[in-house]
Design a protein around this motif. Structure first.
Motif, PDB file in Angstrom:
ATOM      1  N   GLN A 206       0.923  -1.316   0.108  1.00  0.00           N
ATOM      2  CA  GLN A 206      -0.023   0.134   0.245  1.00  0.00           C
ATOM      3  C   GLN A 206       0.741   1.354  -0.069  1.00  0.00           C
ATOM      4  N   ASP A 213      -5.414   2.265  -7.856  1.00  0.00           N
ATOM      5  CA  ASP A 213      -6.240   0.815  -7.857  1.00  0.00           C
ATOM      6  C   ASP A 213      -5.404  -0.142  -6.959  1.00  0.00           C
ATOM      7  N   GLU A 216      -5.290   0.679  -3.223  1.00  0.00           N
ATOM      8  CA  GLU A 216      -6.748   0.335  -2.761  1.00  0.00           C
ATOM      9  C   GLU A 216      -6.709  -1.141  -2.515  1.00  0.00           C
ATOM     10  N   ALA A 217      -6.495  -1.814  -3.642  1.00  0.00           N
ATOM     11  CA  ALA A 217      -6.367  -3.300  -3.332  1.00  0.00           C
ATOM     12  C   ALA A 217      -5.543  -3.794  -2.266  1.00  0.00           C
ATOM     13  N   ARG A 219      -4.975  -1.715   0.584  1.00  0.00           N
ATOM     14  CA  ARG A 219      -5.711  -1.445   1.808  1.00  0.00           C
ATOM     15  C   ARG A 219      -6.572  -2.575   2.088  1.00  0.00           C
ATOM     16  N   THR A 220      -7.425  -2.796   0.987  1.00  0.00           N
ATOM     17  CA  THR A 220      -8.451  -3.779   1.335  1.00  0.00           C
ATOM     18  C   THR A 220      -7.843  -5.135   1.761  1.00  0.00           C
ATOM     19  N   ILE A 221      -6.880  -5.918   1.270  1.00  0.00           N
ATOM     20  CA  ILE A 221      -6.205  -6.845   1.697  1.00  0.00           C
ATOM     21  C   ILE A 221      -5.630  -6.550   3.212  1.00  0.00           C
ATOM     22  N   ARG A 222      -4.989  -5.511   3.543  1.00  0.00           N
ATOM     23  CA  ARG A 222      -4.509  -5.406   4.836  1.00  0.00           C
ATOM     24  C   ARG A 222      -5.771  -5.305   5.768  1.00  0.00           C
ATOM     25  N   THR A 223      -7.000  -4.450   5.299  1.00  0.00           N
ATOM     26  CA  THR A 223      -7.900  -4.433   6.371  1.00  0.00           C
ATOM     27  C   THR A 223      -8.374  -5.804   6.617  1.00  0.00           C
ATOM     28  N   LEU A 224      -8.744  -6.660   5.579  1.00  0.00           N
ATOM     29  CA  LEU A 224      -9.253  -7.934   5.737  1.00  0.00           C
ATOM     30  C   LEU A 224      -8.298  -8.798   6.641  1.00  0.00           C
ATOM     31  N   ASN A 227      -8.719  -7.765  10.512  1.00  0.00           N
ATOM     32  CA  ASN A 227      -9.966  -8.140  10.783  1.00  0.00           C
ATOM     33  C   ASN A 227      -9.810  -9.858  11.031  1.00  0.00           C
TER      34      ASN A 227
END
Length: 376
Positions: A206, A213, A216-217, A219-224, A227
């Motif tokens: 990130q 793009d 953002e991908a 960041r999404t992987i890191r957030t998932l 969690n």
């Protein structure tokens, strides 16, 4: 085989008062056969007193035996004194008292009234008669002690079966806890480690990525990944905290269930003190299991003992102390792998606490859980 069972069932069905009435009738008939028309009002009064006293033989066995001695002194009777001796032997463990009653009954049966006639005859025959009556009086005492021992063995067999069932449940719980602990270690050491690496790599991507793009991908992987790590930590905590036979889909016991546990324990138990309101659900469950295991051990190893459950806390620690008195009845020595205390020690370690279990100077036992206070 079926005939013997039918007879035992008949005796159990017969009410106690009917059995006592039959014994009273037999005692009167025994006295009448030995007296015929030679009885005086005094003798018949002794017969009536000694025979009617058999109605109270279960409540006052020693008194009833003493009331049968006058009729034994006046005549050669067997039903009333033998019944009284048997009842006394089946209800007491005082061996010297039983020996004294046997001697007293033999002496009363040997001596003749008036007493001067008893010492005027052949002394050798008097001694033989004393030995014979002594053996006759010993028989119901031995039989009464045998019945008492049979009753004790039956109670001990019930306690042994309950203890074995408890041991089997503890073993199954220990095996399940071991499997869950192994699964928790695998999830923590392998899965959590790999998900952490994914989160770290996604964070680096990130920061380094030029394309929006791609950032953002990443960041999404890191957030998932973050969690997922939180969920894994929660699952690991549940696996380590639950070592019982219940699953996480069923309600786990808390402090609210403690009063019901004590009420259903079958032990005279007092509950005092309290815990801080902010302790976690895992800590509440550990306190509950500690009290449960301690009361189970009291019921298994200290029959008739009383117990005290004391909840306590101070500025840095909280805990529970379960203390029981010395047993009032003999207990059965049972093999034990101490799985219950081992499991409680593991639960205490999850709270960074300690578990101590040791005998008290008064002959009882004391189990204490001590853990540091921390927010839920």
């Amino acid at each position: 085989m079926s005939t013997g069972r039918a007879r035992r069932a008949l005796w159990r069905w017969l009410p106690p008062w009917a059995l006592d009435a039959g014994l009273v009738a037999l005692a009167v008939l025994d006295a009448w056969i030995n007296l015929y028309d030679e009885g005086t009002p005094l003798i018949w009064s002794c017969v009536a007193l000694g025979s009617a006293a058999l109605f109270l033989r279960r409540r006052f066995p020693l008194t009833v035996f003493l009331l049968t001695l006058p009729m034994t002194l006046f005549m050669d009777v067997a039903v009333a004194p033998i019944t009284a001796l048997y009842t006394l032997a089946a209800s007491t463990r005082n061996r010297p008292l039983l020996a004294g009653c046997v001697l007293l009954n033999a002496a009363a049966s040997t001596l003749a009234w008036p007493l001067s006639d008893g010492f005027a005859g052949d002394q050798t025959w008097t001694l033989i008669q004393f030995v014979y009556t002594l053996a006759t009086a010993t028989a119901p005492v031995l039989f009464g002690q045998l019945v008492q021992a049979r009753h004790d063995v039956a109670l001990q067999l019930v306690e042994v079966e309950e203890a074995r069932e408890h041991e089997r449940a503890l073993h199954a719980q220990t095996v399940l806890a071991r499997e869950r602990a192994q699964l928790a270690r695998e999830m923590h050491d392998v899965v959590s480690h790999q998900v952490s690496l994914i989160a770290v790599q996604a964070g680096a991507l990130q920061v380094a990525a030029k394309d929006p793009d791609a950032r953002e991908a990443a960041r999404t992987i890191r957030t998932l990944s973050v969690n997922t790590l939180d969920e894994l930590r929660h699952m690991v905590t549940l696996l380590r905290a639950s070592g019982g036979k219940e699953t996480e889909l069923t309600p786990q016991p808390t402090l609210a269930d403690l009063q019901q546990l004590i009420a259903n324990s079958g032990i005279e138990t007092t509950l005092t003190g309290g815990l801080p309101p902010g302790i976690s659900t895992t800590a509440q469950r550990t306190v509950y299991r500690t009290v449960q295991e301690a009361l189970t051990n009291v019921r298994k190893h200290a029959p008739g003992a009383r117990a005290e459950v004391r909840l306590w806390h101070d500025a840095q620690h909280f805990g529970v102390t379960v203390t029981n008195t010395a047993p009032t009845r003999p207990s059965v020595a049972l093999p034990s792998a101490r799985h219950g205390l081992i499991g409680l020690g593991e639960r205490a370690e999850l709270l960074d606490g300690t578990l101590t279990a040791e005998p008290t100077p008064q002959g009882g036992y004391r189990t204490e859980l001590r853990a540091p206070t921390r927010p839920a």
